[in-house]
Design an enzyme around this catalytic site. Structure first.
Site, PDB file in Angstrom:
ATOM      1  N   LYS A   1     -10.760   4.275  48.137  1.00  0.00           N
ATOM      2  CA  LYS A   1     -10.257   5.486  47.464  1.00  0.00           C
ATOM      3  C   LYS A   1      -8.865   5.224  46.875  1.00  0.00           C
ATOM      4  CE  LYS A   1      -8.591   7.197  51.915  1.00  0.00           C
ATOM      5  NZ  LYS A   1      -8.969   8.018  53.089  1.00  0.00           N
TER       6      LYS A   1
ATOM      7  N   TYR B   1      22.566   7.583  36.559  1.00  0.00           N
ATOM      8  CA  TYR B   1      22.593   9.035  36.393  1.00  0.00           C
ATOM      9  C   TYR B   1      23.387   9.710  37.494  1.00  0.00           C
ATOM     10  CZ  TYR B   1      18.918   8.878  32.801  1.00  0.00           C
ATOM     11  OH  TYR B   1      18.211   8.653  31.671  1.00  0.00           O
TER      12      TYR B   1
END
Ligand SMILES: *Cc1c(COP(=O)(O)O)cnc(C)c1O
Length: 371
Positions: A38, A264
C-alpha cells in the site's frame, strides 16, 4: 552506482530480497506470505516491489485502497490482491479487476453482496475482518451469527480468509494485551468457521507480529515495513536493509558572515562565520518542516550536516562549516548511514510516516545490485 545528479529515491531490490529472506526465515514452511504494498510500496514503487516479490515467491498482496490494486493489475501482477479498506463506490471496479475486498462491517458486507449479485458473481473471494482491540476497522465478535445468516442467503461470495490486526505488536510492554488479541481472534475464528461449515485461511500478524509472536502465524502473515527494511526496533533494524535510499546533491554553497540569517523568516542566525549548502529537496518532496532548525541532518562526505532554518517547499539548507565538500557533491538523506527510523525519530515520528511521505515528485531509480 554512479553519483546522483539530482534528488533521487533509489529502490534497492537486493535489499528487498534480503529482507524477504530474513522475514520468511521466521516462518513455518507452510505459512503463506502476503506482501503489503500500500501507499506506493511504503513510498517506494509498489509495482517494482511487487514484481520482485513475485520473483521471490510471495503468495498474496495487500493494498489499502482499490486504486492501488488496479495499479498492480495494470502492471501485470496476477497474484491475489486483498484490498484492506475498500469503499462501496469502487466495488464494481474491484470485481472487474479481480481484487478481493476486506469486508469489515455490516454496511460494507451488504453493499458488496448487492454489487456481486448484480454482477452475477458466484463464490467471489472475500475476507472478513474482525476487531480484536485496535478499534479501527472490523466486525465485532458478536456479529458472527448475523454474518452467517447473510452468507446463507447468497451464493455470490465465499469467505477466503478471516483476519484481524494487532494494535501494539512492536511494543513488548503490551505483550499481555497482544496475547489477549491473539486469543480473541482464535475464539472468533473458531466460531465463524463452525458457522460457515468450511475452513477459511486465518491471519493476524504484521511485521512485528511475525518477529515478536512467532506462535501466532496462523496461515498467512501480512508483512509491510519489514520488507522495506525496518523492524520497529534497533535489534531488528540491524538485521534488515533499507530498500529506499534518498540521495541528493549540493546545488550551491554560501559563505555566511556572523549575524547574517538563512532562509524564510530568518529562522537561522549565524553565530560565527559559517558555510551553508542548499539541497534541492523540501517539504513538497516529503521532508517535514519539523526537521528544520537543527532537528534533522543530512550526510555529506560521511559527516552530519544539520538542517538550518526552515525547510522550504523545494529546498533546504544545511550547515557544512566543518565539512570539506563542494557544489555538486552527493548528499545522503536516508540510507545505510542514516536510516528512515533514525531521521523520523529526531522529529518524534516513525519510519512508516517518513517513508510514505516521499512525494511523487522525487524521481525513483530502481537498483538491482548493491553499488
Ligand atoms: C499496513 C498493514 C499491515 C502491514 O503492517 P507492517 O507493520 O508494515 O508490517 C498489515 N495489516 C494491515 C491490516 C495493515 O493495515
Amino acid at each position: 552506482m554512479a553519483q546522483t545528479q539530482e534528488t533521487v529515491l533509489e529502490i534497492h531490490l537486493d535489499a528487498l530480497a534480503h529482507n524477504y529472506k530474513y522475514i520468511t526465515s521466521h516462518l513455518n514452511p507452510t505459512t503463506k506470505v502476503m506482501g503489503v504494498v500500500k501507499a506506493f510500496g511504503y513510498g517506494s514503487d509498489a509495482c517494482e516491489v511487487a514484481k520482485e516479490l513475485v520473483a521471490l515467491g510471495v503468495d498474496y498482496f495487500a493494498v489499502a485502497y482499490t486504486k492501488e490494486g488496479v495499479a498492480l493489475r495494470d502492471a501485470g501482477i496476477t497474484q491475489p490482491i486483498l484490498v484492506l479498506h475498500p469503499q462501496p463506490i469502487n466495488f464494481e471496479t474491484l470485481i472487474d479487476r479481480c481484487l478481493e475486498p476486506a469486508l469489515y462491517s455490516p454496511r460494507i458486507l451488504k453493499a458488496f453482496v448487492a454489487v456481486a449479485e448484480t454482477k452475477n458473481q458466484k463464490d467471489y473471494p472475500v475476507h472478513l475482518k474482525f476487531n480484536t482491540g485496535l478499534n479501527r476497522l472490523g466486525f465485532w465478535e458478536n456479529d458472527t451469527s448475523w454474518i452467517a445468516d447473510q452468507l446463507a442467503e447468497t451464493t455470490s461470495i465465499k469467505v477466503t480468509s478471516l483476519f484481524s490486526h494487532l494494535a501494539a505488536s512492536e511494543d513488548l510492554n503490551e505483550r499481555e494485551f497482544t496475547l489477549g488479541q491473539i486469543q480473541s481472534f482464535k475464539a472468533i475464528a473458531a466460531d465463524m468457521t463452525t458457522r460457515l461449515g468450511y475452513q477459511p485461511l486465518l491471519h493476524q500478524s504484521n511485521t512485528s507480529g511475525i518477529l515478536n509472536y512467532p506462535k501466532a502465524q496462523f496461515d498467512i502473515v501480512r508483512t509491510g515495513i519489514g520488507l522495506y527494511g525496518y523492524g520497529n526496533s534497533e535489534a531488528y533494524d540491524s538485521q534488515l536493509k533499507p530498500v529506499a535510499r534518498l540521495k541528493s546533491i549540493i546545488s550551491q554553497i554560501h559563505a555566511i558572515e556572523p549575524g547574517e540569517t538563512v532562509g524564510y523568516n530568518r529562522a537561522f542566525t549565524a553565530p560565527h562565520f559559517a558555510k551553508t549548502a542548499t539541497i534541492p529537496i523540501g517539504h513538497a518532496d516529503g521532508i517535514s518542516r519539523k526537521l528544520g532548525n537543527g532537528v534533522g541532518a543530512v550526510l555529506i562526505a560521511g559527516k552530519k550536516a544539520p538542517i538550518i532554518g526552515n525547510v522550504c517547499m523545494d529546498m533546504l539548507m544545511v550547515d557544512i562549516t566543518e565539512i570539506d565538500c563542494k557544489e555538486g557533491d552527493e548528499v545522503v538523506i536516508v540510507g545505510e548511514s542514516q536510516s528512515a527510523s533514525q531521521l523520523a525519530e529526531s522529529m518524534g515520528s516513525i519510519s512508516y510516516e517518513l517513508l510514505t511521505a516521499m512525494s511523487q515528485r522525487v524521481k525513483r531509480v530502481v537498483c538491482r545490485k548493491q553499488p
